[in-house]
Write a protein that holds these residues in place. Structure first.
Motif: not given
Length: 1007
Positions: A821-826, A846-849
């Motif tokens: 999830i973190v990698v996708a956001r980056l 934006e909140p990471l869910l």
């Protein structure tokens, strides 16, 4: 001249250079010299600002106490609620209640009937989140919006009002219902919000449960609201506590901040007295009179005048009713011209402080303008009661003694009076005030009448000393830099006396950075950085012109800019070509040969013809008699210059003897204190200002002693430069300064004796620098991060907020799903794991869910580290500083000699000490056949051959990786980050541990 033995001391914030000289007409010599290095008396941040050495420990201890008090308060409230029937005894039932949404309950409680246990759940939540309340007087009800936090609180109050909500809880419940992902706990709140909500909920629920929610349960035995910050002794027994202050007092009680009297220092002139609070009117009148008595007016024509009695009265009257008066307003008040200046108007000072306490109390929020009409004795009595009495006592006295009603007394008690303490006791100040009222100076050095003598006190340099064979314990000096240094001075001087006998005289010089109070030292540090930036700017300009940016050219350019690029004497414009082409000279306003003043404050730039015409005269001597019109024009031109430079143009004459006397008599308070202490040895002590040390060092060619490049520049990267300065200080006397004045213009000042420079070079090159060893069990025991164990040995996990992540940490995220999830956001922001890009805050805006909808705020990271160890319970930490290393030697299975280094952390050293064990273990923990060679703590020394370099080295630290041991040369004065480090392994270390005493003598260590 009879033979004299003189000890020179160059005292800095973390160093002492010393030199013992035999001075004789026939055969002078350097007997011994050296340098002692020790830690500064303060810690510094990256900007160089001072912090108390105990500040970090004090802050950490305060946080621990705060956490413990909060925990006790919560526990008392829970137990009190259980006894009152508002909370269950069963832990499972408590856990069920704790899962209820407290914000929804707080909102419902305003209109609907709740069950008793639900009311208890609300009260527990109000006790946990009870808002901000300042401990400062005057801040009870509402703080000024002078910070971001307080501005946020005010904005929240406006939002509550705009939304039509009655309480904070109702507002937060509504926000959560509209957006369940909104963070509610991150909002800054005020205590009064919770107090108001407590009252509204209690009143509403009391109508449903009148027998349970009684006024006595709410307020305690008094049956009325007790102010939450009153220091009642509520005790540890919950029953006693709730009976005393009720649930309201238990929930909102807050300790008052009041420093113990033991931390208040002693009066400088009467140690039996404690220092007077700065809020006391006598202390403020004392300061006002001192400054007004020292105030001088410098006319546009250069004349320096004292205030007339009428002018002085006007200034005192203005300061009596104001907290401060700007110099511009003082000029208008006294009818002065804009070109007139005050002697205290310099640097960043633009005003005179007045009677701050009177100005505060005369504010309409407190007493009002009528305050100034009260009798002086009444005002003083009220202020002293405000300072020393608690609120209850003050309100009582206000009514009985001062005739004030309770409401006015409460307002007065909230007044934010000045904090801190003066340097003198109240009784001392009251004895000095009558003499200051008569315009007498506080102290003088020429024996003239002054307030100090007439009041029966002695100045620091006049106090009798009891001479002894050795220096006794030093006085308690408030300056932390000097306090640290003077203890080292005592040890050093006593060591010199034991080895060489008592000298005939001691010459001292204190570095400028250790003088003055903390404010003055901070200003000096700030000015030093500003000057460095200015010099760098000018150096770039000179480089663009193709000029080498030497110190003299940089000074020339800065003086030129200061004078608006004009010749100060003729007024003609100086072009850049003329400035750098040799048509312009630097002139000493007051002749150097008569003042030895080579500071920039005594220098100007002018055309060579003007400099030749002025010659060896002051501007007044040169122009007043023959060219009075030119002199008036000159004074008009220099009117915009700083006061200390402008005053030199109007000085009528200057005597060399007077200036030399000032150079050999440093009157700074802290220097006088050190001077008086050294006099206890029973020898003559001379405290020089040090302005000429650099010039004499240059004239005698001593700058090249430690400078391998051959440049005539002091090598500050070598600790031994302090010893070179000490030699010069020991030789600094009236005759040498007169020689310096006579030799101005010559190539070099004659050496003090034949072969002087060679002898100095030989003595300095033999110095073994003495470093103070750090073996003390003090400091942080471990790093702040807490770790958790994993199923894999040597691998641990710790939490990190998303905002603190770097790209290098992404692969260490333990949970694979969260990592994806973190990698996708980056990747949405064009960042790949492992990139050297920084992660901006915009990534996490934006909140990471997670797929379940739960917000990710922190992640668990893996860390492989064999040094992490348990502290207590389940907490695991990484040990911090190394206390010492131990080196052992043993024979391996092949019969070869091997060595091993074992580092002992500060945490382990503390554990051994608490267990009553020896901190240094001479027995190898695993090998009984190993032989203990040595232990090394920070700054301990070895004589070694490291990579072909033989000499004395100082131990700095041990590396956990591959067992590296790091040393630096004993002479290297650069910061550890810049110093040349020699890394060796225990197996290749070819050296033996030694001790270097205060005098630089080497002895073999015991281990």
């Amino acid at each position: 001249m009879a033979k004299r033995r003189v000890l020179g001391l160059d005292i800095g914030s973390n160093s002492i250079g010393w030199a013992l000289l035999d001075l004789d007409e026939d055969q002078s010599q350097v007997v011994a010299t050296g340098a002692r290095i020790f830690p500064e008396g303060v810690d510094r941040d990256q900007q160089g600002a001072e912090h108390s050495k105990n500040e970090a420990r004090r802050i950490a201890r305060g946080m621990r106490r705060q956490i413990a008090r909060r925990s006790r308060r919560k526990q008392r409230v829970r137990q009190a609620l259980i006894r009152a029937g508002l909370y269950p005894v069963d832990p499972q039932e408590q856990a069920r209640l704790d899962q209820l949404d407290p914000y929804s309950l707080r909102s419902r409680a305003l209109d609907s009937r709740l069950e008793p246990f639900e009311i208890g759940r609300i009260l527990i939540h109000l006790n946990q989140r009870r808002g901000f309340l300042s401990n400062k007087k005057g801040d009870r009800d509402k703080q000024k919006e002078d910070s971001k936090t307080l501005a946020e609180i005010s904005q929240l109050e406006q939002d509550i009002k705009a939304a039509g909500h009655r309480t904070l809880g109702e507002h937060l419940a509504s926000a959560y219902a509209a957006n369940p992902l909104e963070r509610l706990r991150g909002k800054h709140t005020r205590r009064s919000m919770f107090v108001a909500e407590f009252d509204q909920i209690w009143a509403q629920q009391q109508s449903y449960h009148p027998e349970l929610l009684t006024d006595q349960l709410k307020y305690g035995r008094r049956g009325q609201q007790t102010y939450p910050r009153r220091p009642e002794r509520i005790g540890k027994d919950p029953r006693q506590a709730v009976q005393e202050v009720g649930l309201f007092g238990l929930t909102f009680f807050q300790r008052k901040l009041k420093p113990p009297k033991s931390v208040v220092g002693q009066c400088e002139y009467d140690p039996k007295q404690k220092r007077c609070p700065r809020a006391d009117r006598a202390a403020q009148r004392f300061r006002v009179l001192q400054e007004v008595n020292n105030l001088r007016v410098m006319r546009g024509d250069g004349e320096i005048c004292e205030l007339t009695d009428d002018q002085r009265g006007k200034v005192l009257a203005a300061l009596a009713e104001k907290d401060a008066v700007e110099f511009d307003k003082l000029r208008k008040l006294l009818g002065l011209l804009e070109s007139d200046a005050f002697n205290l108007e310099r640097g960043d000072r633009h005003k005179l402080d007045g009677m701050k306490t009177d100005a505060i109390l005369a504010n309409k929020k407190y007493y009002g303008k009528e305050w100034h009409k009260l009798p002086e004795a009444t005002k003083t009595a009220i202020v002293r009661s405000l300072i020393h009495d608690d609120e209850e006592t003050f309100v009582r006295r206000a009514g009985e003694e001062f005739g004030l009603d309770a409401e006015l007394a409460a307002r007065l008690f909230d007044a934010p009076l000045p904090e801190g303490y003066a340097s003198l006791g109240r009784e001392t100040i009251e004895r000095l005030l009558p003499h200051l009222e008569r315009r007498l100076p506080l102290m003088t050095r020429d024996g003239a009448p002054c307030a100090l003598r007439l009041a029966g006190f002695l100045a620091p340099w006049e106090r009798p000393v009891k001479a002894g064979q050795y220096l006794p314990e030093p006085p308690d000096i408030t300056n932390p830099l000097v306090r640290q240094a003077i203890h080292e001075v005592r040890k050093l001087v006593n060591a010199v006396v034991r080895e060489f006998g008592r000298p005939d005289a001691i010459h001292i010089e204190l570095a400028r950075e250790v003088k003055g109070n903390s404010i003055e030292r901070a200003r000096y540090t700030r000015d030093t950085r500003e000057r460095a930036r200015e010099r760098d700017r000018v150096a770039e300009i000179l480089t663009e012109f193709g000029e080498k940016p030497t110190r003299s050219k940089i000074d020339l350019y800065r003086l030129w800019e200061e004078q608006d690029r004009c010749c100060v004497y003729s007024g003609r414009v100086i072009s850049e070509k003329q400035l750098l082409g040799g048509e312009v000279n630097v002139d000493h306003i007051l002749p150097y040969s008569r003042t030895l003043d080579d500071s920039l404050a005594n220098k100007v730039v002018c055309f060579r013809s003007e400099n030749d015409a002025k010659g060896n005269q002051t501007p007044h001597e040169w122009l007043v008699a023959k060219h009075p019109d030119r002199y008036e024009e000159l004074l008009q031109r220099v009117a915009r210059l700083a006061f200390n430079k402008r005053a030199r143009f109007s000085q009528k004459s200057c005597q060399q003897d007077e200036f030399i006397a000032r150079q050999l008599n440093d009157t700074a308070y802290i220097t006088s204190a050190v001077h008086g202490y050294l006099q206890k040895l029973g020898v003559d002590v001379v405290a020089s200002k040090g302005q000429l040390t650099a010039e004499l060092r240059h004239q005698w060619g001593l700058n090249k002693v430690l400078n391998l490049s051959g440049e005539d520049r002091k090598n500050r990267d070598d600790h031994r430069h302090h010893a070179v300065d000490a030699i010069v200080i020991a030789l600094l006397d009236r005759s040498r300064l007169q020689q310096l004045a006579r030799s101005r213009g010559q190539t070099e000042l004659p050496a003090p004796w034949k072969g002087f420079r060679e002898q100095v070079e030989s003595a300095v090159n033999q110095i073994n620098v003495s470093h103070r060893v750090r073996r003390k069990l003090a400091g942080a025991l471990h790093e702040e991060t807490l770790y958790g164990p994993t199923e894999q040995a040597g691998v641990f996990v710790y939490r990190k907020p998303l905002e603190a992540l770097t790209t290098a940490m992404i692969e260490d995220i333990r949970d694979e799903g969260i990592r994806r999830i973190v990698v996708a956001r980056l990747k949405q922001f064009g960042i790949e794991p492992g990139d050297k890009k920084s992660i901006s805050k915009e990534v996490w805006r934006e909140p990471l869910l997670m797929p379940s909808g739960v917000q990710i705020k922190k992640v668990r990271l893996k860390k492989a580290d064999l040094t992490i160890q348990p502290l207590r319970d389940a907490a695991m930490v990484k040990p911090g500083n190394t206390h010492h290393i131990a080196i052992y030697e043993f024979t391996d299975a092949k019969g070869k000699a091997r060595r091993e280094m074992i580092a002992t952390t500060m945490l382990e050293a503390i554990r051994r000490h608490q267990a009553g064990e020896s901190i240094i273990r001479r027995v190898h923990p695993k090998r009984s056949d190993a032989r203990f060679l040595m232990s090394l703590s920070y700054n301990e020394a070895i004589l070694a051959d490291i990579r072909g370099t033989q000499g004395l080295f100082v131990y700095r630290t041990a590396g956990a990786i591959q067992g590296q041991i790091y040393f630096i040369s004993h002479t290297d004065a650069r910061p550890s980050s810049d110093a040349t480090k020699y890394a060796v392994k225990a197996s290749t270390l070819n050296g033996k541990k030694v001790t270097v005493d205060l005098l630089g003598r080497i002895r073999w260590a015991n281990d």
